[in-house]
Design a protein around this motif. Structure first.
Motif, short mmCIF file in Angstrom:
data_model
loop_
_atom_site.label_atom_id
_atom_site.label_comp_id
_atom_site.label_asym_id
_atom_site.label_seq_id
_atom_site.Cartn_x
_atom_site.Cartn_y
_atom_site.Cartn_z
N UNK A 22 28.03 15.01 -28.34
CA UNK A 22 29.23 15.18 -27.52
C UNK A 22 30.25 16.12 -28.19
N UNK A 23 29.77 16.83 -29.24
CA UNK A 23 30.68 17.74 -29.95
C UNK A 23 31.39 18.66 -28.99
N UNK A 24 32.70 18.84 -29.23
CA UNK A 24 33.48 19.77 -28.41
C UNK A 24 34.17 19.10 -27.24
N UNK A 25 33.87 17.81 -27.01
CA UNK A 25 34.44 17.12 -25.84
C UNK A 25 35.81 16.55 -26.18
N UNK A 224 17.86 17.11 -35.71
CA UNK A 224 18.71 18.28 -35.46
C UNK A 224 19.93 18.24 -36.37
N UNK A 225 20.49 19.37 -36.62
CA UNK A 225 21.66 19.46 -37.51
C UNK A 225 22.95 19.32 -36.71
N UNK A 226 23.87 18.48 -37.20
CA UNK A 226 25.22 18.47 -36.62
C UNK A 226 26.21 18.67 -37.76
N UNK A 227 27.24 19.44 -37.51
CA UNK A 227 28.27 19.68 -38.53
C UNK A 227 29.55 18.98 -38.08
N UNK A 228 30.42 18.70 -39.04
CA UNK A 228 31.71 18.10 -38.67
C UNK A 228 32.64 19.23 -38.26
N UNK A 229 32.54 19.57 -36.97
CA UNK A 229 33.22 20.75 -36.44
C UNK A 229 34.75 20.67 -36.63
#
Ligand SMILES: C[S@@+](CC[C@H](N)C(=O)[O-])C[C@H]1O[C@@H](n2cnc3c(N)ncnc32)[C@H](O)[C@@H]1O
Ligand SMILES: Nc1nc2[nH]cc(C(=O)O)c2c(=O)[nH]1
Ligand code: SF4
Ligand SMILES: [Mg+2]
Length: 236
Positions: A22-25, A224-229
């Motif tokens: 949900x990154x970016x939400x 998958x890779x997720x970063x702490x945006x």
């Protein structure tokens, strides 16, 4: 399920979800106080089950923090902060798109499943919110959660066998990815461990861990890779 007389909240803030699918939400974060895997005191960190936490969850003195005597009181406070967050960003809560995209609250912490209960989830739904949760997976979850993110820690037992996403901070010697592949999820993320003591500036540990996580995902395509945006953007 926790029967809660008073909800203890460290902080609440409007930001973008910085992690996972949900990154970016746009999200209203409600950070509950207390955790079951660390006291939150630096002197206890080395001996804690979870010893790399990047978050202050002690007390109720953060932004918009406090105690709430009823689920309605907390739910209404979340709604007010959601509306205020959109207005402060120059949007309006009555635009057409607000009918398409539901308001979104993310219960986190600390460990939110020490306090989040079904009555509060129901209150959020009555106010039209989708409910997200960031949990270490060691406690049962109340019914009705719309997006459940499980982030396992060290050798702590994960009791949740189904969620929307696994987000494993990597590397953790006691929490190898293969230990969680049996848990039913739509997404399996690795999140490079950040140095918990570096809030801003060059995080050498994170840089190394980003390489390790990248290499693992290339070798194991399930992950998958997720970063702490939010840390890259410098937002809450
Ligand atoms: C502070 S925790 C609170 C929610 C819950 N207790 C948990 O651990 O999932 C929120 C998210 O931050 C992640 N996190 C905590 N410390 C981190 C670190 N040093 N590096 C990367 N992610 C971290 C956790 O794994 C979790 O996904
Ligand atoms: N922007 C932003 N995204 C987040 N995703 C999970 C967070 C958390 O601390 O639970 C978090 C947070 O603290 N900030
Ligand atoms: S389980 Fe979550 S809140 Fe608790 S210490 Fe670890 S990262 Fe922090
Ligand atoms: Mg955070």
């Amino acid at each position: 399920m926790p029967s809660v007389n008073v909800y203890r909240v460290k902080e609440m803030f409007y930001s973008l979800q910085g992690e996972g699918a949900q990154s970016g939400r746009a999200s209203l974060f409600c950070r509950f106080s207390k955790c079951n895997l660390w006291t939150g005191r630096e002197q206890d960190r080395a001996d804690a089950v979870c010893n790399f936490c990047d978050t202050d969850f002690v007390g109720t003195d953060g932004q918009n923090g406090g105690t709430f005597d009823t689920p309605q009181a907390l739910a209404n406070a979340i709604k007010v902060l959601w509306d205020a967050g959109i207005e402060a960003a120059g949007g309006t809560t009555t635009t057409a798109d607000s009918n398409k995209t539901k308001p979104y609250v993310i219960f986190t912490g600390g460990e939110p499943l020490l306090q989040l209960n079904e009555v509060l989830v129901d209150e959020m739904h009555l106010l039209g919110f989708e409910v997200g949760v960031e949990t270490n997976g060691t406690r049962p979850a109340p019914k009705g959660i719309d997006w459940l993110c499980v982030s396992p820690k060290a050798d702590a037992e994960v009791v949740l066998m189904q969620c929307n996403e696994i987000k494993l901070v990597f590397p953790q010697p006691l929490a190898k990815p293969e230990r969680f592949e049996h848990i039913k999820a739509q997404h399996y993320f690795l999140s490079p461990m950040a140095d918990p003591l570096i809030i801003a500036g060059r995080d050498e540990k994170k840089a190394t861990n980003m390489r390790l996580a990248t290499d693992y995902c290339l070798a194991h395509p399930q992950w998958r890779l997720t970063l702490q945006m939010h840390k890259i953007l410098g937002i809450d």
